[in-house]
Design a protein around this motif. Structure first.
Motif, PDB file in Angstrom:
ATOM      1  N   MET A 263       0.828  -1.182   0.000  1.00 46.52           N
ATOM      2  CA  MET A 263       0.000   0.000   0.000  1.00 46.52           C
ATOM      3  C   MET A 263       0.878   1.254   0.000  1.00 46.52           C
ATOM      4  N   SER A 264       0.327   2.349  -0.420  1.00 42.55           N
ATOM      5  CA  SER A 264       1.055   3.610  -0.541  1.00 42.55           C
ATOM      6  C   SER A 264       1.303   4.258   0.810  1.00 42.55           C
ATOM      7  N   GLU A 265       2.400   5.006   0.875  1.00 48.49           N
ATOM      8  CA  GLU A 265       2.749   5.752   2.081  1.00 48.49           C
ATOM      9  C   GLU A 265       3.229   7.137   1.686  1.00 48.49           C
ATOM     10  N   ARG A 266       3.091   8.059   2.637  1.00 50.01           N
ATOM     11  CA  ARG A 266       3.639   9.401   2.449  1.00 50.01           C
ATOM     12  C   ARG A 266       4.144   9.892   3.796  1.00 50.01           C
ATOM     13  N   ASP A 267       5.351  10.443   3.812  1.00 54.21           N
ATOM     14  CA  ASP A 267       5.934  11.006   5.024  1.00 54.21           C
ATOM     15  C   ASP A 267       5.835  12.520   4.979  1.00 54.21           C
TER      16      ASP A 267
ATOM     17  N   LEU B 143       1.682   8.688   6.625  1.00 55.59           N
ATOM     18  CA  LEU B 143       0.333   8.328   6.218  1.00 55.59           C
ATOM     19  C   LEU B 143       0.429   7.087   5.351  1.00 55.59           C
ATOM     20  N   GLN B 144      -0.279   6.050   5.747  1.00 50.50           N
ATOM     21  CA  GLN B 144      -0.229   4.784   5.019  1.00 50.50           C
ATOM     22  C   GLN B 144      -1.650   4.357   4.653  1.00 50.50           C
ATOM     23  N   ALA B 145      -1.892   4.214   3.371  1.00 50.05           N
ATOM     24  CA  ALA B 145      -3.184   3.716   2.902  1.00 50.05           C
ATOM     25  C   ALA B 145      -3.254   2.221   3.198  1.00 50.05           C
ATOM     26  N   THR B 146      -4.391   1.782   3.737  1.00 53.36           N
ATOM     27  CA  THR B 146      -4.534   0.368   4.093  1.00 53.36           C
ATOM     28  C   THR B 146      -5.785  -0.255   3.481  1.00 53.36           C
ATOM     29  N   SER B 147      -6.395   0.447   2.536  1.00 53.86           N
ATOM     30  CA  SER B 147      -7.554  -0.074   1.808  1.00 53.86           C
ATOM     31  C   SER B 147      -7.569   0.602   0.439  1.00 53.86           C
TER      32      SER B 147
ATOM     33  N   ALA C 180      -7.089   5.761  -2.719  1.00 56.53           N
ATOM     34  CA  ALA C 180      -7.649   6.883  -3.474  1.00 56.53           C
ATOM     35  C   ALA C 180      -7.571   8.171  -2.659  1.00 56.53           C
ATOM     36  N   TRP C 181      -7.813   8.078  -1.388  1.00 63.41           N
ATOM     37  CA  TRP C 181      -7.756   9.243  -0.490  1.00 63.41           C
ATOM     38  C   TRP C 181      -6.345   9.803  -0.433  1.00 63.41           C
ATOM     39  N   LEU C 182      -5.364   8.952  -0.215  1.00 65.94           N
ATOM     40  CA  LEU C 182      -3.980   9.382  -0.129  1.00 65.94           C
ATOM     41  C   LEU C 182      -3.519  10.006  -1.447  1.00 65.94           C
ATOM     42  N   ALA C 183      -3.944   9.436  -2.550  1.00 67.16           N
ATOM     43  CA  ALA C 183      -3.568   9.979  -3.859  1.00 67.16           C
ATOM     44  C   ALA C 183      -4.170  11.358  -4.089  1.00 67.16           C
TER      45      ALA C 183
END
Length: 153
Positions: free
Chosen positions: A1-5, A137-141, A146-149
């Motif tokens: 899953m995607s992450e952002r620091d 922030l780590q997307a887990t679904s 979509a939210w993180l993007a």
């Protein structure tokens, strides 16, 4: 899953992140807030709830475990602090089934609940970082992806 620091230089940056997340969250979002004591979990939650229009006192749910907030746009947000939970079975007494339709779940210390919570869309790990804080922030679904993007930066 995607992450952002994200580096949060001060309280203002934490508030800004709360506003940004509130402005982009999908309905029914479940967010797990991780980090040691003093990392800023409650501060982020408070800023987020303010950005959603909650007025009046925003109490830390350290002793009540759950605080519910009606939202001006309809529905409610739930802020949970499970630090004082001795065992996952105690979740049965919190009437979490009444929160099934909440527009937002903000859960501090989610690991204390084992599998008794809905799965998160986003996990935010806060930590002290020099004079400020770091937020991962780590997307887990799929909804979290979509939210993180959609979050600028």
């Amino acid at each position: 899953m995607s992450e952002r620091d994200i580096f949060l230089a001060d309280a203002g940056a934490t508030d800004a992140l709360g506003r940004q997340l509130a402005g982009s969250q999908p309905p029914g979002a479940v967010v797990f807030l991780d980090g040691p004591l003093g990392a800023g979990k409650s501060s982020l939650a408070r800023a987020w709830l303010r950005a959603l229009g909650v007025t009046g006192a925003i109490k830390s749910p350290t002793y009540t475990l759950v605080e519910r907030y009606p939202l001006p746009a309809g529905g409610e947000a739930a802020h949970l602090d499970l630090y004082r939970l001795a065992e996952a079975g105690e979740l049965d007494f919190l009437a979490l089934d009444e929160l099934a339709d909440a527009r937002l779940w903000l859960v501090e210390w989610p690991e204390r609940a084992a599998l008794g919570l809905p799965p998160p869309d986003l996990r935010i790990r806060l930590a002290l970082a020099g004079p400020g804080r770091s937020a991962r922030l780590q997307a887990t679904s799929a909804r979290g992806e979509a939210w993180l993007a959609a979050i600028p930066g």
